[in-house]
Scaffold this active site. Sequence first.
Site, PDB file in Angstrom:
ATOM      1  N   GLY A  48      26.227  46.064  93.455  1.00  0.00           N
ATOM      2  CA  GLY A  48      26.716  47.073  92.514  1.00  0.00           C
ATOM      3  C   GLY A  48      27.336  46.388  91.304  1.00  0.00           C
ATOM      4  O   GLY A  48      27.621  45.188  91.347  1.00  0.00           O
ATOM      5  N   LYS A  49      27.490  47.094  90.232  1.00  0.00           N
ATOM      6  CA  LYS A  49      28.220  46.564  89.056  1.00  0.00           C
ATOM      7  C   LYS A  49      28.559  47.737  88.167  1.00  0.00           C
ATOM      8  O   LYS A  49      27.805  48.713  88.086  1.00  0.00           O
ATOM      9  CB  LYS A  49      27.342  45.563  88.301  1.00  0.00           C
ATOM     10  CG  LYS A  49      28.105  44.675  87.322  1.00  0.00           C
ATOM     11  CD  LYS A  49      29.044  43.702  88.008  1.00  0.00           C
ATOM     12  CE  LYS A  49      28.810  42.286  87.651  1.00  0.00           C
ATOM     13  NZ  LYS A  49      29.459  41.260  88.394  1.00  0.00           N
TER      14      LYS A  49
END
Length: 435
Positions: free
Chosen positions: A117-118
């Site tokens: 994720g980011k």
Amino acid sequence: MTTPSPATESTSEDDLDSALVTARRQLERAATHADVDPGVVERLKHPTRVQQVSVPLEREDGTVEVFTGYRAQHDDVRGPYKGGLRYHPEVSAEECTGLSMWMTWKCAVMDLPFGGGKGGIAVDPKSLTGEETERLTRRFAEELRDAVGPTKDVPAPDMGTDAQTMAWFMDAYSMQQGETIPGVVTGKPPVVGGSYGREEAPGRSTAIAAREAIQYYDREVSEITVAVQGFGSVGANAARLLHEWGASIVAVSDVNSALYDVDGLDVEAIPSHHEEPEAVTSFANDLDGDDSVRRLSNADLLELDVDVLIPAAVGNVITADNADAIAADIVVEGANGPTTFAADTILEERDVPVIPDILANAGGVTVSYFEWLQDINRRQWSLERVNEELEEHMLEAWDDVRAEVDAEGLTWRDAAYVVALSRIAAAKETRGLWP
Ligand code: NAD
């Protein structure tokens, strides 16, 4: 988005790919070396979802400004999404997506039970007061509340955010959920469920990767010279550990300039970016008159004839323009994405091994995993235990990647991607595609 670096003044534009283009290209390349179902590769080219949120903020003068925030969730076949939240003016959906893909590979190569994720907010954090940052963070936590959680998606600090930001995020989330949930984010201060050794971990893993690479190529750590670009969290911790192990750190730099001493620098005496921002430059000023120490540009540092070069500052500093001039025997990527795709090809042709970021600096996410375990179990590990377990995880990951290098004759980067992709593909094939 690309992050052009002042360290390379004349970089060809087409050499600087966005994180997303690079991530997809690396996936395709790894797929040619790994025996995986093309359907799985196709699925991995796309994130599960990318959420965009508006984050209104009341400024100190009473006006209201609305910022845009994002959270890209690439793949969670092996566990909750994991990755940083950055506050930077150039944060975008595309950048977050590319970086979330890198996190998927990084977690898989380390065999952590997480996916990638980011996220972040498109904002210049320097334009905010402390209280504005706190309000922005709390509102961002609220906007992302349904998407995150210890078993769903676990953010961490990144560019422009830090342990305090994570503490505010955790507090806002916990207040709304009605219970204290430290495992919603990692990288918190230890007093609210953070892990000892988290801050030093990416530098520590970079040093471990350098040490293993040196030994793999039949050298001793005590015999080698090292140049480190960037003397921040990653660079200073890596340099100090390698120095402790007997290596000679001949050059370090900050954003302004580099310091070079052929006999080795006293890296304990030079303040890191966190101890004193841009202190390499001011330390150098104090040394004027000392003939043994020379000042160089960041571009010159990259081209020093050393045993190991550790780019640990920003992305895209080794490019098609300077890859031929890299004189180091081994490159160990402390920063994320310091070597462009074109430069990688040149270094491969020149037989310069590059130990990739997804392995070398993965200590950060590995100790984040330890933090998550500590939070879930409501226990705190000692620093000694954290460092011992990090060492163990790094050596296991190193051995897995080395086995691919030895068996298939791959570059270290390709081998790391093959290890990661094989693990993700196996999990996807075993779980199947539903419906
Ligand atoms: P930091 O802010 O602590 O330090 C960065 C250092 O690089 C400073 O010394 C700064 O003066 C120098 N610098 C900045 N811009 C530069 C430029 N254009 N040229 C040369 N030097 C420059 O940053 P950090 O946390 O050490 O992160 C460095 C790199 O490592 C980034 O690519 C980051 O994404 C990556 N990384 C960080 C972590 C982490 O948890 N800190 C984890 C994994 C990867």
